[in-house]
Write an enzyme that holds these catalytic residues in place. Structure first.
Site, mmCIF file in Angstrom:
data_model
loop_
_atom_site.group_PDB
_atom_site.id
_atom_site.type_symbol
_atom_site.label_atom_id
_atom_site.label_comp_id
_atom_site.label_asym_id
_atom_site.label_seq_id
_atom_site.Cartn_x
_atom_site.Cartn_y
_atom_site.Cartn_z
ATOM 1 N N PRO A 161 41.100 -2.166 -0.935
ATOM 2 C CA PRO A 161 41.195 -0.753 -0.600
ATOM 3 C C PRO A 161 40.475 0.227 -1.887
ATOM 4 C CG PRO A 161 43.149 -1.470 -1.974
ATOM 5 C CD PRO A 161 42.191 -2.824 -1.680
ATOM 6 N N THR A 192 43.961 -6.609 -0.907
ATOM 7 C CA THR A 192 43.766 -7.129 -2.534
ATOM 8 C C THR A 192 44.058 -6.430 -3.537
ATOM 9 O OG1 THR A 192 41.421 -6.444 -2.618
ATOM 10 C CG2 THR A 192 42.036 -8.584 -1.578
ATOM 11 N N GLN A 195 41.045 -7.632 -9.270
ATOM 12 C CA GLN A 195 39.907 -8.512 -9.256
ATOM 13 C C GLN A 195 40.195 -9.947 -9.086
ATOM 14 O OE1 GLN A 195 37.340 -7.938 -12.361
ATOM 15 N NE2 GLN A 195 35.519 -8.928 -11.419
ATOM 16 N N SER A 217 35.260 -4.864 3.006
ATOM 17 C CA SER A 217 34.802 -4.253 1.744
ATOM 18 C C SER A 217 33.404 -4.446 1.489
ATOM 19 C CB SER A 217 35.683 -5.377 0.476
ATOM 20 O OG SER A 217 35.131 -4.739 -0.608
ATOM 21 N N ASP A 219 29.950 -6.154 -0.850
ATOM 22 C CA ASP A 219 29.729 -7.760 -0.955
ATOM 23 C C ASP A 219 30.434 -8.272 -1.924
ATOM 24 O OD1 ASP A 219 27.433 -7.414 1.229
ATOM 25 O OD2 ASP A 219 26.687 -6.208 -0.209
ATOM 26 N N GLY A 220 31.067 -7.731 -2.871
ATOM 27 C CA GLY A 220 31.513 -8.407 -4.082
ATOM 28 C C GLY A 220 32.895 -9.257 -3.619
ATOM 29 N N GLU A 224 33.828 -13.353 -3.980
ATOM 30 C CA GLU A 224 35.036 -14.096 -4.350
ATOM 31 C C GLU A 224 35.276 -15.132 -3.531
ATOM 32 O OE1 GLU A 224 38.216 -11.370 -5.764
ATOM 33 O OE2 GLU A 224 37.223 -10.042 -6.401
ATOM 34 N N ASP A 539 24.893 -11.271 -6.411
ATOM 35 C CA ASP A 539 25.591 -10.757 -5.289
ATOM 36 C C ASP A 539 26.040 -9.284 -5.769
ATOM 37 O OD1 ASP A 539 24.857 -12.779 -3.876
ATOM 38 O OD2 ASP A 539 26.902 -13.925 -3.848
#
Length: 562
Positions: A161, A192, A195, A217, A219-220, A224, A539
């Site tokens: 979010p 989520t 992190q 979201s 690319d991060g 994960e 990434d």
């Protein structure tokens, strides 16, 4: 009265119609308006029935159809039933010369007899036929061996979010939720909370519950998920689960790449989201390369997008402060960093591709500076071989902070899936990086060593786009088995560097013939920074600063694409 296309009808046969179904139905809102509707293997054709000549005929390509449903009307006294087909054809943008996918629904009332159940059964027959025909007409790119997810596809959607401008959840409910309902795709939504939440979740999850994992979201979050899958003991099976991407961040590089691979016209923002949602509903899956990245601390990461040092990494991380403005943050970060351009000292070495796969028309050639020696390579691309995948079990699903849609039972109609044969270490169960020596050992003689030690940037990328508006490798594919290596040497002027990035919006940066820009197709690389301070990203995520090396593993992941 409805007519079945299998019945002999000389008039239709003379007109060349070879159909699956044919019927006559009324308009949903006006019983006086009637339509003849014909379904073939590739199209739904609708024609209004009237006494006037020149009746208008509309043809919908089933490639553009995501689903169809049958239902009774809200009035219990209504004996009729209804079926509605949902299409997303390309249509011209408002006040623009471009085209984009736009939603169109076609609804018909079935009232052939006075029996409501019989009418509903007929509506369901049409809805089932349209769904089946549209599933066989998914858009495919020439030369790509696709698979197809089972139907109905049970997916977990992970939403960050906080990504982008903090609107990912609103974008999902506003644009994607309804599309998934139209396509009869059951899903569980997971929000989520911190992190590495997604990394921890997929590392422990019972993946037999799911047919695909989808990330809403930037690319991060996918970074994960991929690393969580690769940390599992059953990583070889886990990494085979199809991965989908819905752009909800500010960079959205993979989403832009997936859209590009589908050979669709350029799209940005909500149009890009709609395109990725459409491909998710169509359920096609293709192979995707991953890159194994080794850091000085012995940590190993798996990357799907890029490894960057210097200008690109600086802009990516330093522009985080402008996240609230969306994708324009990268332009703002670029201008700020250009004002105080940095030069980094380091050593770069790579294993060039001996015979690079032919890229699509319009791909570019390598620009070698005189100081770059060329050596033959002993590396060849790893083959992909395929074995059947087992059927997921049908136990109940669970998720963190989840909203559950109803899941319907169906037989396993997933087609044979692909899994490349990968050499695996018996202790770590991870893929072996056979091209890489230890970081404290010299690179083999077959590698190319760059004598130039002053760099403005080094970028290794394995998708076509670095951001929504940065078309970095026009000829790239998700499974081309290549690391596309770019580096810019010191001496480039600020205006020249700005011109390169502006040209990259249209994939024309190498046409600038900049003598400081070098592009190579490689399968492995090593970077050793000498400058004591700086940033390296994988990434788009900051990793430990220091020596780093990487090698590609062709086709070991699976990507939902078109």
């Amino acid at each position: 009265m409805e007519k079945d296309a299998s019945d002999p009808d000389p008039s239709r046969q003379r007109n060349g119609f070879v159909g699956v179904l044919y019927g006559e139905f009324t308009d949903m809102l006006n019983d006086r308006v009637r339509y003849s509707v014909s379904l073939t293997e590739s199209a739904l054709t609708i024609q209004r029935i009237s006494s006037s000549p020149g009746r208008t005929k509309v043809v919908f390509n089933l490639t553009d159809c995501v689903g169809c449903r049958a239902y009774r009307g809200p009035d219990s006294a209504d004996v009729g039933a209804y079926f509605t087909a949902y299409f997303y054809p390309f249509k011209r943008r408002w006040m623009s010369a471009g085209v984009t996918r736009q939603r169109v629904e076609q609804c018909f009332r079935v009232a052939l007899v006075q029996d409501p159940l019989a009418n509903l059964q007929e509506a369901e027959r049409w809805a089932h036929a349209i769904r089946d025909a549209s599933a066989r007409q998914a858009p495919r790119r020439d030369g790509v061996a696709y698979m197809e997810v089972r139907r109905p596809c049970r997916i977990m959607i992970l939403v960050n979010p906080q990504s982008g401008r903090g609107q990912a959840l609103q974008l999902f409910t506003g644009h994607i939720q309804g599309m998934l309902t139209e396509a009869s795709v059951p899903y569980t939504l997971v929000i989520t909370e911190h992190q590495n939440h997604a990394r921890e979740l997929v590392r422990k999850a019972d993946l037999s519950q799911w047919d695909a994992l989808v990330i809403m979201s930037g690319d991060g979050l996918l970074f994960e998920v991929i690393n969580g899958l690769m940390e599992r003991e059953d990583w070889q099976e886990a990494i085979q689960i199809p991965l989908g991407i819905l752009p909800g961040g500010s960079g959205n590089a993979l989403a832009a790449s997936v859209h590009h691979y589908s050979q669709s016209p350029p799209a940005w923002n909500e149009e890009l989201l709609l395109s990725c949602g459409f491909m998710l509903c169509k359920g096609l899956v293709g192979p995707m390369d991953l890159v194994s990245v080794h850091l000085a601390s012995k940590q190993r990461l798996f990357s799907f997008l890029s490894l960057a040092w210097g200008f690109v990494a600086d802009v990516d991380i330093e522009s985080e402060k402008y996240r609230h403005v969306g994708a324009i943050r990268f332009l703002m970060g670029t201008l700020v960093r250009l004002a105080s351009l940095r030069v980094y000292q380091g050593r770069l070495a790579y294993l060039p591709v001996k015979e690079a796969p032919k890229l699509s028309k319009g791909s570019f050639t390598t620009n070698h500076p005189p100081s770059t020696p060329q050596h033959p390579s002993l590396c060849s691309s790893l083959p992909c071989q395929f074995i059947p995948n087992t059927s997921p079990n049908q136990s109940s699903r669970h998720g963190t902070n989840s909203n559950h849609n109803t899941r319907t039972n169906s037989s396993n109609n997933a087609i044979t899936t692909k899994r490349p044969q990968i050499e695996s270490d018996s202790k770590t169960r991870a893929p072996v990086d056979s091209l890489l020596p230890d970081l404290d050992q010299p690179v083999p003689e077959t590698w190319t060593v760059v004598k130039e030690e002053d760099f403005v940037l080094v970028l290794a990328i394995y998708q076509s786009h670095l951001a929504e508006d940065l078309w970095t490798v026009p000829g790239a594919m998700a499974d081309d088995g290549l690391i596309h290596l770019f580096y810019v040497t010191a001496g480039i002027s600020r205006p020249a560097l700005l011109r390169l990035f502006l040209a990259m919006e249209k994939g024309a940066h190498l046409a600038c013939s900049c003598p400081h820009l070098v592009y190579e197709k490689v399968t492995a690389l090593r970077l050793e920074p000498i400058t004591p301070q700086g940033m390296i990203t994988v990434d788009g995520e900051v990793v430990e600063y220091g020596p780093v090396q990487a090698q590609i593993h062709p086709g070991i992941a699976r990507l939902m694409c078109g």
